[in-house]
Design a protein around this motif. Structure first.
Motif, PDB file in Angstrom:
ATOM      1  N   GLN A   1       0.515  -1.152  -0.116  1.00  0.00           N
ATOM      2  CA  GLN A   1      -0.171   0.241  -0.135  1.00  0.00           C
ATOM      3  C   GLN A   1       0.558   1.688  -0.123  1.00  0.00           C
ATOM      4  O   GLN A   1       2.143   0.872   0.526  1.00  0.00           O
ATOM      5  N   MET A   2       0.119   2.429  -0.183  1.00  0.00           N
ATOM      6  CA  MET A   2       0.668   3.775  -0.340  1.00  0.00           C
ATOM      7  C   MET A   2       0.365   4.485   1.025  1.00  0.00           C
ATOM      8  O   MET A   2      -0.134   4.117   1.083  1.00  0.00           O
ATOM      9  N   GLY A   3       1.702   4.658   1.370  1.00  0.00           N
ATOM     10  CA  GLY A   3       1.119   5.683   2.731  1.00  0.00           C
ATOM     11  C   GLY A   3       1.409   5.207   3.457  1.00  0.00           C
ATOM     12  O   GLY A   3       1.509   4.089   4.257  1.00  0.00           O
ATOM     13  N   PRO A   4       0.922   6.237   5.584  1.00  0.00           N
ATOM     14  CA  PRO A   4       1.053   4.771   7.031  1.00  0.00           C
ATOM     15  C   PRO A   4      -0.034   4.305   6.977  1.00  0.00           C
ATOM     16  O   PRO A   4      -1.250   4.306   6.044  1.00  0.00           O
ATOM     17  N   ILE A   5      -0.279   3.686   7.889  1.00  0.00           N
ATOM     18  CA  ILE A   5      -1.257   2.673   8.295  1.00  0.00           C
ATOM     19  C   ILE A   5      -1.837   3.146   9.009  1.00  0.00           C
ATOM     20  O   ILE A   5      -1.319   4.264   9.791  1.00  0.00           O
ATOM     21  N   ASP A   6      -4.076   3.282   8.565  1.00  0.00           N
ATOM     22  CA  ASP A   6      -4.531   3.674   8.890  1.00  0.00           C
ATOM     23  C   ASP A   6      -5.953   2.889   8.828  1.00  0.00           C
ATOM     24  O   ASP A   6      -5.617   1.450   8.472  1.00  0.00           O
ATOM     25  N   GLU A   7      -7.199   3.695   9.361  1.00  0.00           N
ATOM     26  CA  GLU A   7      -7.960   3.038   9.690  1.00  0.00           C
ATOM     27  C   GLU A   7      -8.560   2.111   7.909  1.00  0.00           C
ATOM     28  O   GLU A   7      -9.010   0.537   7.818  1.00  0.00           O
ATOM     29  N   ALA A   8      -8.091   3.131   6.906  1.00  0.00           N
ATOM     30  CA  ALA A   8      -8.657   2.432   6.008  1.00  0.00           C
ATOM     31  C   ALA A   8      -7.835   1.470   5.323  1.00  0.00           C
ATOM     32  O   ALA A   8      -8.626   0.922   4.656  1.00  0.00           O
ATOM     33  N   ALA A   9      -6.412   1.458   5.744  1.00  0.00           N
ATOM     34  CA  ALA A   9      -5.591   0.238   5.195  1.00  0.00           C
ATOM     35  C   ALA A   9      -5.641  -1.086   5.960  1.00  0.00           C
ATOM     36  O   ALA A   9      -6.389  -1.853   5.352  1.00  0.00           O
ATOM     37  N   LEU A  10      -6.381  -0.555   7.956  1.00  0.00           N
ATOM     38  CA  LEU A  10      -7.151  -2.587   8.417  1.00  0.00           C
ATOM     39  C   LEU A  10      -8.253  -2.606   7.923  1.00  0.00           C
ATOM     40  O   LEU A  10      -8.059  -4.351   7.657  1.00  0.00           O
TER      41      LEU A  10
ATOM     42  N   SER B   1     -14.606   2.184  24.010  1.00  0.00           N
ATOM     43  CA  SER B   1     -15.348   1.256  24.252  1.00  0.00           C
ATOM     44  C   SER B   1     -16.696   1.764  23.032  1.00  0.00           C
ATOM     45  O   SER B   1     -16.911   2.796  21.767  1.00  0.00           O
ATOM     46  N   GLY B   2     -17.660   0.807  22.818  1.00  0.00           N
ATOM     47  CA  GLY B   2     -18.610   1.177  21.726  1.00  0.00           C
ATOM     48  C   GLY B   2     -18.470   0.280  20.879  1.00  0.00           C
ATOM     49  O   GLY B   2     -17.209  -0.268  20.506  1.00  0.00           O
ATOM     50  N   PRO B   3     -19.989  -0.047  19.760  1.00  0.00           N
ATOM     51  CA  PRO B   3     -19.853  -0.980  18.241  1.00  0.00           C
ATOM     52  C   PRO B   3     -18.157  -0.535  17.184  1.00  0.00           C
ATOM     53  O   PRO B   3     -17.845  -1.923  17.341  1.00  0.00           O
ATOM     54  N   GLY B   4     -18.229   1.407  17.419  1.00  0.00           N
ATOM     55  CA  GLY B   4     -17.162   0.600  16.216  1.00  0.00           C
ATOM     56  C   GLY B   4     -16.439   0.712  16.169  1.00  0.00           C
ATOM     57  O   GLY B   4     -15.086  -0.121  16.136  1.00  0.00           O
ATOM     58  N   VAL B   5     -15.635   0.808  18.145  1.00  0.00           N
ATOM     59  CA  VAL B   5     -14.396   0.262  18.117  1.00  0.00           C
ATOM     60  C   VAL B   5     -13.684  -1.063  18.791  1.00  0.00           C
ATOM     61  O   VAL B   5     -13.126  -1.452  18.364  1.00  0.00           O
ATOM     62  N   GLN B   6     -15.261  -1.472  19.603  1.00  0.00           N
ATOM     63  CA  GLN B   6     -15.159  -3.165  19.165  1.00  0.00           C
ATOM     64  C   GLN B   6     -14.463  -3.739  17.580  1.00  0.00           C
ATOM     65  O   GLN B   6     -14.144  -4.492  17.253  1.00  0.00           O
ATOM     66  N   ALA B   7     -15.419  -3.234  16.919  1.00  0.00           N
ATOM     67  CA  ALA B   7     -15.115  -3.697  15.044  1.00  0.00           C
ATOM     68  C   ALA B   7     -13.753  -3.064  14.977  1.00  0.00           C
ATOM     69  O   ALA B   7     -12.969  -4.476  14.514  1.00  0.00           O
ATOM     70  N   LYS B   8     -13.032  -2.186  15.010  1.00  0.00           N
ATOM     71  CA  LYS B   8     -11.742  -1.838  15.126  1.00  0.00           C
ATOM     72  C   LYS B   8     -10.803  -3.055  15.985  1.00  0.00           C
ATOM     73  O   LYS B   8      -9.900  -3.415  15.211  1.00  0.00           O
ATOM     74  N   ASN B   9     -11.516  -2.656  16.869  1.00  0.00           N
ATOM     75  CA  ASN B   9     -10.647  -4.143  17.693  1.00  0.00           C
ATOM     76  C   ASN B   9     -10.507  -5.041  17.000  1.00  0.00           C
ATOM     77  O   ASN B   9      -9.214  -6.223  17.239  1.00  0.00           O
ATOM     78  N   GLN B  10     -11.562  -5.222  16.197  1.00  0.00           N
ATOM     79  CA  GLN B  10     -12.563  -6.553  16.054  1.00  0.00           C
ATOM     80  C   GLN B  10     -11.290  -7.198  15.187  1.00  0.00           C
ATOM     81  O   GLN B  10     -10.422  -8.102  14.747  1.00  0.00           O
ATOM     82  N   ILE B  11     -10.771  -6.059  13.866  1.00  0.00           N
ATOM     83  CA  ILE B  11      -9.996  -6.537  13.324  1.00  0.00           C
ATOM     84  C   ILE B  11      -8.499  -6.286  13.096  1.00  0.00           C
ATOM     85  O   ILE B  11      -8.243  -6.807  12.798  1.00  0.00           O
ATOM     86  N   ARG B  12      -8.308  -5.531  14.229  1.00  0.00           N
ATOM     87  CA  ARG B  12      -6.678  -5.636  14.775  1.00  0.00           C
ATOM     88  C   ARG B  12      -7.147  -7.248  15.168  1.00  0.00           C
ATOM     89  O   ARG B  12      -5.126  -7.642  14.989  1.00  0.00           O
ATOM     90  N   GLY B  13      -6.731  -7.701  15.966  1.00  0.00           N
ATOM     91  CA  GLY B  13      -7.325  -8.872  16.892  1.00  0.00           C
ATOM     92  C   GLY B  13      -7.055 -10.326  15.908  1.00  0.00           C
ATOM     93  O   GLY B  13      -6.714 -11.166  15.767  1.00  0.00           O
ATOM     94  N   SER B  14      -7.909 -10.330  14.637  1.00  0.00           N
ATOM     95  CA  SER B  14      -8.005 -10.628  13.734  1.00  0.00           C
ATOM     96  C   SER B  14      -6.518 -11.192  12.540  1.00  0.00           C
ATOM     97  O   SER B  14      -6.548 -12.591  12.350  1.00  0.00           O
ATOM     98  N   ILE B  15      -5.977  -9.638  12.518  1.00  0.00           N
ATOM     99  CA  ILE B  15      -4.955  -9.581  11.491  1.00  0.00           C
ATOM    100  C   ILE B  15      -3.791 -10.271  12.382  1.00  0.00           C
ATOM    101  O   ILE B  15      -2.899 -11.292  11.972  1.00  0.00           O
TER     102      ILE B  15
END
Length: 424
Positions: free
Chosen positions: A6-15, A84-98
């Motif tokens: 990918q181009m550029g730094p790691i961000d939420e879109a890249a995750l 906390s919250g659904p959004g944060v949980q979803a992001k952390n789930q992505i991080r954890g699965s990676i």
């Protein structure tokens, strides 16, 4: 190795983009049985090493005033987000699965190749020396990293070949098209077994091509040695192709050895059958040769010489385990017939000579009888002549006596010089 470019730094879109890859845990299972959580954990054992390549990277890797490595930068980006919250949980789930899916992971950064924006559109036309030195150095390091970290794809301890990888992909696609969830263990077992079957087929071809059927005498010991030689060649072919866990390889090898043993049994039976047929043909020819010799030769030495020639011809044209036992039985039988024929011929010859002698004796007897008959006839004639002679002598004496009694007339008759022969 899986390189996520990918181009550029790691961000939420890249995750988020990378999370699409992690969705594989929902569409593929390691085993047909077990929980999804267990599968997610086990799946990491089948995933390749992961390299997150950040091109055109412009950030300074500094954290809390200290310089950090690209790997540390990656681990920081994958750390759970605060809140906390659904959004944060979803992001952390992505991080954890990676993190769960790629336990062996790393990060590498490359600066922009050039500062000139217009030149970036024609990089393929530029001399590499025109690129930024930092970029050239980074490409060299990346190349060394890929070559050192890149390893053959393996499942367990078994390297995966291109054919096997295609087989796995085919199994996955087939399962998905049928509405099923593909399982790695099942697909891999099928691919491994297919590879072992291919290896076994190649090994059987090696055995078949190696076996010198025409040049191997039909003797059990010689055939066995040729079988063992070809068996070793077949095993080498199997080892060079078969790729699977020891259990699958052992099962396939056992099936191969059984198949080759069956093939050898058929080869041996066919070879021994041909050898037996050759023995039958050779013995029939020898029997004709010996029988002819016994009928034609009058000398037993000549018959024996013909038998020796027949045995030599038999020895040069036959093989097999029955060769000499059957010759022994044959000679025992043939010698009896041969002696009987020879003696019959001798007796017939003697009988012929006896008959000829008898015929000669009978002819001599007939001739003798003819001669005796002629002798008797001559004797009768001689007797008749003797009788006639005696009768003539008597008549002559009587005539002499009569004439002497009549006086001079006999003398006058003698004196006149005339001589008269008496008539018989």
């Amino acid at each position: 190795m899986f390189v996520f470019n990918q181009m550029g730094p790691i961000d939420e879109a890249a995750l988020d983009r990378l999370s699409l890859v992690t969705q594989i845990t929902k569409h593929i299972r390691v085993r047909a049985t077990g929980s999804v959580a267990d599968d997610a954990t086990e799946l990491s054992g089948f995933t390749p090493s992961f390299l997150w390549l950040l091109r055109d990277f412009y950030l300074d890797l500094v954290e809390d005033g200290r310089k950090v490595s690209p790997r540390e930068y990656l681990e920081t980006a994958l750390s759970p987000a605060a809140g906390s919250g659904p959004g944060v949980q979803a992001k952390n789930q992505i991080r954890g699965s990676i993190k769960s899916l790629f336990p062996d992971r790393d990060c590498f950064t490359l600066v922009r190749p050039m500062h000139d924006e217009r030149a970036l559109n024609h990089l393929d036309e530029l001399d590499p020396q025109q690129l930024r030195p930092e970029f050239q150095e980074g490409v060299q390091k990346l190349t060394r990293l890929l070559l050192s970290r890149g390893q053959p794809k393996r499942i367990g301890i078994v390297p995966v070949t291109g054919v096997m990888l295609a087989g796995l992909a085919e199994a996955y696609v087939l399962a998905i098209n049928q509405g099923a969830v593909p399982t790695i263990a099942t697909a891999w077992q099928g691919v491994a077994e297919a590879e072992c079957r291919r290896a076994a087929a190649a090994a059987e071809d090696t055995y078949r091509l190696e076996f010198n059927l025409e040049g191997t005498p039909a003797e059990p010991e010689v055939l066995l040695l040729e079988h063992l030689r070809c068996l070793n060649a077949a095993k080498a072919t199997f080892r060079s192709i078969a790729v699977a866990e020891p259990r699958v390889r052992a099962a396939a090898k056992a099936a191969l050895l059984e198949a080759l043993q069956q093939r050898f049994t058929l080869i041996k039976e066919a070879a021994l059958a041909r050898a037996s047929a050759q023995v039958d043909s050779a013995l029939l020819l020898a029997a004709q040769q010996i029988s002819t010799a016994a009928r034609l030769h009058s000398s037993w030495a000549d018959v024996q010489a013909e038998v020796s020639r027949a045995i030599a011809a038999y020895d040069s044209t036959t093989t097999g385990p029955t060769k000499w036992p059957r010759l022994t039985v044959f000679l025992q039988q043939q010698y009896g017939h041969m002696v009987a024929e020879f003696m019959q011929k001798i007796e017939a010859s003697a009988e012929k000579r006896i008959n000829e002698a008898r015929m000669a004796a009978r002819e001599a007897e007939v001739n003798l009888k003819r001669a005796e008959s002629k002798i008797k006839s001559v004797e009768i004639k001689v007797k008749d002549l003797t009788t006639a002679e005696d009768q003539l002598k008597r008549e002559l004496e009587q005539e002499k006596h009569r004439r002497s009694s009549s006086g001079g007339s006999l003398g006058g008759c003698f004196g006149c010089g005339a001589h008269t022969e008496p008539h018989m």
